[in-house]
Design an enzyme around this catalytic site. Structure first.
Site, PDB file in Angstrom:
ATOM      1  N   TYR A  63       7.964  13.276 -29.169  1.00 52.67           N
ATOM      2  CA  TYR A  63       9.016  14.295 -29.217  1.00 52.67           C
ATOM      3  C   TYR A  63      10.362  13.708 -28.759  1.00 52.67           C
ATOM      4  CZ  TYR A  63       5.384  17.879 -29.853  1.00 52.67           C
ATOM      5  OH  TYR A  63       4.341  18.636 -30.329  1.00 52.67           O
ATOM      6  N   SER A 104       3.707  26.142 -33.934  1.00 49.81           N
ATOM      7  CA  SER A 104       4.529  26.908 -34.886  1.00 49.81           C
ATOM      8  C   SER A 104       3.910  28.264 -35.219  1.00 49.81           C
ATOM      9  CB  SER A 104       4.787  26.097 -36.162  1.00 49.81           C
ATOM     10  OG  SER A 104       5.639  25.006 -35.898  1.00 49.81           O
ATOM     11  N   PRO A 105       3.612  29.084 -34.189  1.00 51.26           N
ATOM     12  CA  PRO A 105       3.010  30.402 -34.461  1.00 51.26           C
ATOM     13  C   PRO A 105       3.926  31.294 -35.299  1.00 51.26           C
ATOM     14  CG  PRO A 105       3.727  30.246 -32.167  1.00 51.26           C
ATOM     15  CD  PRO A 105       3.823  28.868 -32.730  1.00 51.26           C
ATOM     16  N   ALA A 162       5.972  29.951 -37.551  1.00 51.83           N
ATOM     17  CA  ALA A 162       6.379  29.017 -38.617  1.00 51.83           C
ATOM     18  C   ALA A 162       7.743  28.404 -38.295  1.00 51.83           C
ATOM     19  CB  ALA A 162       6.379  29.704 -39.989  1.00 51.83           C
ATOM     20  N   GLY A 214      10.199  29.747 -36.835  1.00 56.12           N
ATOM     21  CA  GLY A 214      11.269  30.729 -37.032  1.00 56.12           C
ATOM     22  C   GLY A 214      11.445  31.105 -38.499  1.00 56.12           C
ATOM     23  N   PHE A 257      11.084  34.597 -40.032  1.00 54.83           N
ATOM     24  CA  PHE A 257      12.151  35.603 -39.909  1.00 54.83           C
ATOM     25  C   PHE A 257      13.429  35.222 -40.634  1.00 54.83           C
ATOM     26  CE2 PHE A 257       9.458  35.654 -36.130  1.00 54.83           C
ATOM     27  CZ  PHE A 257       8.802  36.850 -36.400  1.00 54.83           C
ATOM     28  N   THR A 258      13.538  33.953 -40.992  1.00 54.04           N
ATOM     29  CA  THR A 258      14.790  33.513 -41.611  1.00 54.04           C
ATOM     30  C   THR A 258      14.571  32.943 -43.026  1.00 54.04           C
ATOM     31  OG1 THR A 258      14.494  31.350 -40.589  1.00 54.04           O
ATOM     32  CG2 THR A 258      15.879  32.916 -39.395  1.00 54.04           C
TER      33      THR A 258
HETATM   34  P1  NAP Z   1       7.712  28.600 -33.159  1.00 52.27           P
HETATM   35  O1  NAP Z   1       7.660  29.498 -31.976  1.00 52.27           O
HETATM   36  O2  NAP Z   1       6.981  28.980 -34.395  1.00 52.27           O
HETATM   37  O3  NAP Z   1       9.216  28.308 -33.577  1.00 52.27           O
HETATM   38  C1  NAP Z   1      10.255  28.268 -32.653  1.00 52.27           C
HETATM   39  C2  NAP Z   1      11.562  28.412 -33.411  1.00 52.27           C
HETATM   40  O4  NAP Z   1      11.572  29.715 -33.993  1.00 52.27           O
HETATM   41  C3  NAP Z   1      12.778  28.300 -32.528  1.00 52.27           C
HETATM   42  O5  NAP Z   1      13.773  27.544 -33.221  1.00 52.27           O
HETATM   43  C4  NAP Z   1      13.213  29.735 -32.357  1.00 52.27           C
HETATM   44  O6  NAP Z   1      14.601  29.875 -32.243  1.00 52.27           O
HETATM   45  C5  NAP Z   1      12.785  30.354 -33.657  1.00 52.27           C
HETATM   46  N1  NAP Z   1      12.497  31.791 -33.504  1.00 52.27           N
HETATM   47  C6  NAP Z   1      11.634  32.361 -32.664  1.00 52.27           C
HETATM   48  N2  NAP Z   1      11.640  33.712 -32.799  1.00 52.27           N
HETATM   49  C7  NAP Z   1      12.540  33.969 -33.763  1.00 52.27           C
HETATM   50  C8  NAP Z   1      13.006  35.168 -34.353  1.00 52.27           C
HETATM   51  N3  NAP Z   1      12.543  36.377 -33.984  1.00 52.27           N
HETATM   52  N4  NAP Z   1      13.950  35.074 -35.334  1.00 52.27           N
HETATM   53  C9  NAP Z   1      14.420  33.864 -35.718  1.00 52.27           C
HETATM   54  N5  NAP Z   1      14.019  32.683 -35.172  1.00 52.27           N
HETATM   55  C10 NAP Z   1      13.085  32.746 -34.206  1.00 52.27           C
HETATM   56  O7  NAP Z   1       7.136  27.222 -32.644  1.00 52.27           O
HETATM   57  P2  NAP Z   1       7.558  25.663 -32.842  1.00 52.27           P
HETATM   58  O8  NAP Z   1       8.740  25.380 -31.993  1.00 52.27           O
HETATM   59  O9  NAP Z   1       7.620  25.313 -34.254  1.00 52.27           O
HETATM   60  O10 NAP Z   1       6.279  25.004 -32.182  1.00 52.27           O
HETATM   61  C11 NAP Z   1       5.873  25.392 -30.849  1.00 52.27           C
HETATM   62  C12 NAP Z   1       5.377  24.213 -30.068  1.00 52.27           C
HETATM   63  O11 NAP Z   1       4.219  23.677 -30.703  1.00 52.27           O
HETATM   64  C13 NAP Z   1       6.332  23.007 -29.961  1.00 52.27           C
HETATM   65  O12 NAP Z   1       7.292  23.149 -28.952  1.00 52.27           O
HETATM   66  C14 NAP Z   1       5.358  21.908 -29.625  1.00 52.27           C
HETATM   67  O13 NAP Z   1       5.061  21.926 -28.248  1.00 52.27           O
HETATM   68  C15 NAP Z   1       4.128  22.298 -30.427  1.00 52.27           C
HETATM   69  N6  NAP Z   1       4.019  21.569 -31.728  1.00 52.27           N
HETATM   70  C16 NAP Z   1       2.930  20.776 -31.932  1.00 52.27           C
HETATM   71  C17 NAP Z   1       2.787  20.098 -33.130  1.00 52.27           C
HETATM   72  C18 NAP Z   1       1.586  19.240 -33.323  1.00 52.27           C
HETATM   73  O14 NAP Z   1       1.521  18.500 -34.331  1.00 52.27           O
HETATM   74  N7  NAP Z   1       0.633  19.278 -32.437  1.00 52.27           N
HETATM   75  C19 NAP Z   1       3.755  20.219 -34.144  1.00 52.27           C
HETATM   76  C20 NAP Z   1       4.852  21.048 -33.918  1.00 52.27           C
HETATM   77  C21 NAP Z   1       4.975  21.725 -32.710  1.00 52.27           C
HETATM   78  P3  NAP Z   1      15.274  30.204 -30.791  1.00 52.27           P
HETATM   79  O15 NAP Z   1      15.071  28.951 -29.965  1.00 52.27           O
HETATM   80  O16 NAP Z   1      16.683  30.502 -31.144  1.00 52.27           O
HETATM   81  O17 NAP Z   1      14.542  31.361 -30.194  1.00 52.27           O
END
Ligand code: NAP
Length: 293
Positions: free
Chosen positions: A53, A204-205, A207, A209, A212-213
């Site tokens: 990361y 990415s629960p 996706a 973000g 929503f976008t």
């Molecule tokens: P996510 O919670 O699906 O996405 C987060 C993004 O969504 C942020 O940019 C957030 O923006 C945006 N978001 C959240 N709620 C929203 C809403 N209501 N409207 C618009 N945008 C919204 O998760 P992720 O960050 O993709 O992944 C979560 C974690 O999983 C990572 O931090 C990492 O630790 C882990 N991960 C693991 C792998 C793997 O291969 N093992 C790969 C990817 C990620 P804001 O910040 O503005 O709220």
């Protein structure tokens, strides 16, 4: 916030905070330590990161926050991963004994800690030598450098191959799952995990973000169903997604990727909502990727 037991020695918070996007937050160590404490105060005690990361920067920044406030480290379960590398701009995987051992040592240094509570092999390396990877993980555990071991993004073949080599010690598979991603339903991984009582961590629960976008057809269709259900349950669309993940008997642990505490609280509220059985299927089929026969 509830805890989910992964093994006799390790329980994680039902919602995990992810730090993949940390380098884009542009926070000082003081600001990051404050955010970490806010998570802990709300019961979100499990923090997820990885060597790759920010090209190792995210681990370094987390380590600086742990130095800034030395009380944080003992209050959390720290998860990191190894296995993805870049050389001359070319990305590849390396899950061999020497690399895993060296990577763990380097992560510990960056994170200013003497152990990781959970260490994962980040991706399903097509060139994995199960015995070699297993030897590294087993030694790290014996040395006390990792509490438990697991994998991420593994298909059932690789999960079972490595799990056999470590005598069934894998405690999780961190996988992508959301209403527009069904890879691990398609592979049978979800069934294997459910059958063996192994709880996956979900990345990415929302996706990322995009739910929503995103303007693609799948996201637009899912949004319409989420909106309707959010009104019906008197909550938000994202809380409904977390409720949907929590409903499945595999007892998954979603990883929240936002740096906003209000988003984390929504996730916490969401996993407490009990959906009606029929509503789980409405979301499952909403994108059009899944059709019931
Ligand atoms: P996510 O919670 O699906 O996405 C987060 C993004 O969504 C942020 O940019 C957030 O923006 C945006 N978001 C959240 N709620 C929203 C809403 N209501 N409207 C618009 N945008 C919204 O998760 P992720 O960050 O993709 O992944 C979560 C974690 O999983 C990572 O931090 C990492 O630790 C882990 N991960 C693991 C792998 C793997 O291969 N093992 C790969 C990817 C990620 P804001 O910040 O503005 O709220």
């Amino acid at each position: 916030m509830k805890k989910v037991k992964l093994s006799e020695g390790l329980s994680l918070s039902a919602v995990v905070q992810g730090f993949w996007r940390l380098d884009s937050w542009k926070w000082s160590a003081v600001e990051l330590a404050r955010f970490m404490n806010e998570c802990i105060d709300r019961g979100v005690t499990t923090f997820d990161t990885a060597e790759i990361y920010g090209g190792t920067l995210c681990e370094t920044l987390m380590g600086q926050a742990f130095e800034q406030d030395r009380s944080i480290r003992n209050k959390i379960q720290l998860v990191s991963k190894t296995g993805i590398f870049k050389e001359g701009g070319f990305g590849y995987y390396d899950t061999r004994y020497d690399r895993v051992k060296q990577s763990c040592e380097e992560s510990l240094k960056r994170l200013h800690t003497d152990h990781l509570d959970l260490y994962l092999i980040h991706r399903e390396d097509p060139c994995i030598d199960f015995e070699s990877t297993a030897k590294a993980l087993t030694e790290l555990k014996k040395e006390g450098k990792i509490g438990e071991m697991g994998v991420s993004n593994f298909d059932p073949h690789k999960f079972n191959g490595l799990n056999k080599a470590v005598n069934g010690q894998l405690v999780t598979n961190q996988i992508e799952w959301n209403p527009v991603c069904f890879e691990h339903f398609n592979s049978g991984m979800m069934d294997d995990l459910t059958a063996s009582g192994i709880h996956p961590m979900i990345w990415s629960p929302l996706a990322g973000g995009r739910l929503f976008t995103g303007s693609d057809e799948a996201c637009v269709k899912v949004r319409a169903v989420l909106k309707e259900l959010a009104e019906q349950y008197g909550t938000t669309e994202s809380a409904i997604v977390y409720a949907w993940l929590a409903y499945h008997p595999v007892k998954a642990l979603p990883i929240c990727g936002s740096n906003r505490i209000d988003r984390l609280l929504e996730a916490g509220r969401g996993v407490e909502i009990r959906l009606k059985h029929v509503d789980w299927y409405r979301i499952y089929t909403a994108s059009g990727q899944k059709v019931l026969r």
